[in-house]
Design a protein around this motif. Structure first.
Motif, mmCIF file in Angstrom:
data_model
loop_
_atom_site.group_PDB
_atom_site.id
_atom_site.type_symbol
_atom_site.label_atom_id
_atom_site.label_comp_id
_atom_site.label_asym_id
_atom_site.label_seq_id
_atom_site.Cartn_x
_atom_site.Cartn_y
_atom_site.Cartn_z
ATOM 1 N N ALA A 82 39.848 67.983 62.146
ATOM 2 C CA ALA A 82 39.723 69.034 63.157
ATOM 3 C C ALA A 82 41.026 69.810 63.312
ATOM 4 C CB ALA A 82 39.318 68.418 64.496
ATOM 5 N N ASN A 83 42.147 69.119 63.281
ATOM 6 C CA ASN A 83 43.431 69.807 63.443
ATOM 7 C C ASN A 83 43.747 70.692 62.243
ATOM 8 O OD1 ASN A 83 43.988 68.799 65.979
ATOM 9 N ND2 ASN A 83 45.110 67.026 65.220
ATOM 10 N N LEU A 84 43.362 70.246 61.053
ATOM 11 C CA LEU A 84 43.536 71.108 59.884
ATOM 12 C C LEU A 84 42.670 72.359 60.026
ATOM 13 C CD1 LEU A 84 44.624 71.685 57.069
ATOM 14 C CD2 LEU A 84 42.763 70.290 56.125
ATOM 15 N N GLY A 85 41.431 72.156 60.496
ATOM 16 C CA GLY A 85 40.551 73.302 60.718
ATOM 17 C C GLY A 85 41.118 74.254 61.748
ATOM 18 N N GLU A 86 41.708 73.705 62.815
ATOM 19 C CA GLU A 86 42.301 74.558 63.833
ATOM 20 C C GLU A 86 43.468 75.369 63.267
ATOM 21 O OE1 GLU A 86 44.611 74.162 68.096
ATOM 22 O OE2 GLU A 86 45.179 73.043 66.311
ATOM 23 N N SER A 87 44.285 74.743 62.431
ATOM 24 C CA SER A 87 45.423 75.450 61.839
ATOM 25 C C SER A 87 44.950 76.588 60.941
ATOM 26 C CB SER A 87 46.288 74.468 61.035
ATOM 27 O OG SER A 87 46.863 73.496 61.881
ATOM 28 N N ILE A 88 43.878 76.348 60.197
ATOM 29 C CA ILE A 88 43.337 77.396 59.323
ATOM 30 C C ILE A 88 42.783 78.551 60.162
ATOM 31 C CG2 ILE A 88 41.502 77.913 57.667
ATOM 32 C CD1 ILE A 88 41.870 75.069 56.564
ATOM 33 N N ILE A 89 42.077 78.216 61.248
ATOM 34 C CA ILE A 89 41.546 79.255 62.138
ATOM 35 C C ILE A 89 42.686 80.056 62.761
ATOM 36 C CG2 ILE A 89 40.335 79.653 64.319
ATOM 37 C CD1 ILE A 89 38.544 77.260 63.596
ATOM 38 N N GLY A 90 43.719 79.348 63.230
ATOM 39 C CA GLY A 90 44.853 80.027 63.844
ATOM 40 C C GLY A 90 45.570 80.947 62.867
ATOM 41 N N ALA A 91 45.774 80.471 61.630
ATOM 42 C CA ALA A 91 46.477 81.280 60.634
ATOM 43 C C ALA A 91 45.648 82.468 60.175
ATOM 44 C CB ALA A 91 46.839 80.406 59.427
ATOM 45 N N SER A 92 44.317 82.296 60.148
ATOM 46 C CA SER A 92 43.457 83.343 59.593
ATOM 47 C C SER A 92 43.039 84.391 60.606
ATOM 48 C CB SER A 92 42.198 82.708 58.981
ATOM 49 O OG SER A 92 42.529 81.764 57.984
ATOM 50 N N PHE A 93 42.826 83.987 61.863
ATOM 51 C CA PHE A 93 42.211 84.905 62.817
ATOM 52 C C PHE A 93 43.001 85.152 64.096
ATOM 53 C CE2 PHE A 93 38.783 82.645 60.525
ATOM 54 C CZ PHE A 93 38.250 83.736 59.830
ATOM 55 N N GLN A 94 43.758 84.154 64.559
ATOM 56 C CA GLN A 94 44.395 84.306 65.863
ATOM 57 C C GLN A 94 45.423 85.434 65.843
ATOM 58 O OE1 GLN A 94 45.614 80.545 67.425
ATOM 59 N NE2 GLN A 94 45.881 81.304 69.507
ATOM 60 N N ASP A 95 45.406 86.241 66.885
ATOM 61 C CA ASP A 95 46.296 87.393 67.036
ATOM 62 C C ASP A 95 46.031 88.494 66.005
ATOM 63 O OD1 ASP A 95 47.581 86.249 69.198
ATOM 64 O OD2 ASP A 95 49.112 85.286 67.951
ATOM 65 N N LYS A 96 44.896 88.416 65.325
ATOM 66 C CA LYS A 96 44.538 89.450 64.354
ATOM 67 C C LYS A 96 43.629 90.485 65.007
ATOM 68 C CE LYS A 96 46.542 87.390 60.792
ATOM 69 N NZ LYS A 96 47.030 86.159 61.448
ATOM 70 N N GLU A 97 43.561 91.666 64.418
ATOM 71 C CA GLU A 97 42.737 92.739 64.943
ATOM 72 C C GLU A 97 41.269 92.318 64.995
ATOM 73 O OE1 GLU A 97 42.093 96.276 66.723
ATOM 74 O OE2 GLU A 97 44.056 95.527 66.057
ATOM 75 N N GLY A 98 40.653 92.505 66.151
ATOM 76 C CA GLY A 98 39.264 92.127 66.323
ATOM 77 C C GLY A 98 39.079 90.708 66.836
ATOM 78 N N PHE A 99 40.172 89.952 66.927
ATOM 79 C CA PHE A 99 40.097 88.562 67.399
ATOM 80 C C PHE A 99 41.075 88.309 68.547
ATOM 81 C CE2 PHE A 99 38.516 88.396 63.052
ATOM 82 C CZ PHE A 99 37.380 87.600 63.178
ATOM 83 N N LYS A 100 41.309 89.329 69.359
ATOM 84 C CA LYS A 100 42.216 89.166 70.487
ATOM 85 C C LYS A 100 41.690 88.152 71.506
ATOM 86 C CE LYS A 100 45.166 92.153 68.934
ATOM 87 N NZ LYS A 100 46.493 91.711 68.447
ATOM 88 N N TRP A 101 40.368 87.948 71.516
ATOM 89 C CA TRP A 101 39.761 86.976 72.435
ATOM 90 C C TRP A 101 40.051 85.538 72.008
ATOM 91 C CZ3 TRP A 101 36.479 83.732 69.846
ATOM 92 C CH2 TRP A 101 36.002 84.180 68.615
ATOM 93 N N LEU A 102 40.509 85.363 70.769
ATOM 94 C CA LEU A 102 40.728 84.013 70.228
ATOM 95 C C LEU A 102 42.119 83.522 70.643
ATOM 96 C CD1 LEU A 102 39.152 81.998 68.407
ATOM 97 C CD2 LEU A 102 40.495 82.851 66.491
#
Length: 332
Positions: A283-303
């Motif tokens: 789960a933590n590896l998955g969270e890191s991938i999600i954070g690196a791929s989408f967090q703070d990116k355009e269209g994902f400000k809600w994340l």
């Protein structure tokens, strides 16, 4: 950590989930009956009036201390033996929160304490004192990890806000999956066959979160090189989706420790503890991938971090339950 260790020594060793409720023995460290200084024979002269007034005063002090010990023991017995109803959960949780307020204010804001109180009441209602102690262990470990090298992390701009004191959104984001499992257990959704699955999901969610918190906080404090989870590119500390060897190992140990606590308290079996540890790392590896791929990116400000926390612990619960069903069941 020492507080949790001393608390756990009062409980039974790792046992099956079907074992009878935990019983807290009399605190042997304060047992006057076993003391060479204050044994029964040593107290007899007080009642016979054969010692000096100063000695009699000491005897009164010893008797008062013994009386306090007795009251504390009886209070602990009442807490432990009380059936997990909403009333007992509320009363026990209120007592513990009042006694533990000095520790709570170091890791939570006022509104965060209110949210944690609701979590504690729900946890006690679902899983009794053992479940409550598991969450308490998570809180102590997470708070301690957050405080490590706080001034240095603040100077680097990677420290948690408010000196690491979490607010209600952080509390909810860290416990959402556990709360869902607790509700499902309380209302016996799916019947007895699903009861242990929900308990496993509950424990795994907090193993996942403690691993995430410790790996992040100690990684920011001690990590020498930080890599992005998706590309393994070297990035600054505190970057979303970044990982370090030091932080990852610390998170693994934290997850192992909390899973062992869950086993020790009778919430899960040893094979299920291993499942919790493995599920937390996935789960933590998955969270890191999600954070690196989408967090703070355009269209994902809600994340934001709170949403990612919910995804993280939900993954930890779901993966643990799936592993129990498709691996442990077949292996057994």
């Amino acid at each position: 950590m020492a507080t949790i260790s001393s608390t756990l020594l009062l409980l039974n060793p790792c046992r099956s989930v079907s074992s009878p409720p935990l019983r807290i023995p009399i605190l042997s460290g304060f047992s006057y009956a076993r003391s060479c200084r204050f044994g029964r024979r040593n107290l007899e002269p007080f009642s016979n009036g054969m010692l000096s007034s100063g000695s009699r005063a000491d005897g009164v002090t010893v008797a008062a201390a013994a009386s306090v010990e007795g009251m504390m023991t009886e209070a602990m017995k009442l807490i432990q033996l009380a059936s997990p109803t909403w009333k007992s959960a509320l009363a026990n949780n209120l007592l513990i929160f009042v006694l533990g307020s000095p520790l709570l204010v170091t890791g939570l804001s006022a509104s965060g304490i209110a949210a944690a109180f609701l979590l504690g009441t729900l946890t006690w209602r679902a899983y009794g004192s053992a479940g409550f102690l598991l969450v308490a262990a998570y809180f102590v470990i997470g708070t301690a990890a957050t405080k490590v090298k706080m001034s240095e992390k603040e100077a680097q701009g990677v420290a948690e806000k408010r000196k690491g004191r979490r607010g209600p959104r952080s509390v909810i984001g860290s416990s959402a999956a556990g709360c869902v499992c607790a509700f499902l257990s309380i209302y016996q959704v799916g019947g007895p066959a699903f009861s242990q699955l929900f308990r496993l999901g509950f424990v795994s969610s907090f193993c996942t979160k403690v691993s995430d918190t410790v790996s992040s906080e100690l990684g920011k404090a001690y990590g020498k090189t930080t890599y992005l989870a998706t590309t393994f590119k070297i990035v600054p500390r505190g970057t979303e989706g970044a990982m370090s060897v030091e932080g990852t190992l610390a998170g693994l140990l934290a997850s192992f420790f909390l899973a062992s606590v869950g086993c020790f308290l009778g919430q899960i079996t040893p094979p299920e503890a291993a499942v919790c540890v493995l599920a937390s790392q996935i789960a933590n590896l998955g969270e890191s991938i999600i954070g690196a791929s989408f967090q703070d990116k355009e269209g994902f400000k809600w994340l934001n971090n709170d949403v990612v926390n919910v995804i993280n612990i939900s993954l930890g619960s779901i993966v643990a339950i799936l592993m129990q069903q498709f691996i442990l069941q077949n292996w057994a």
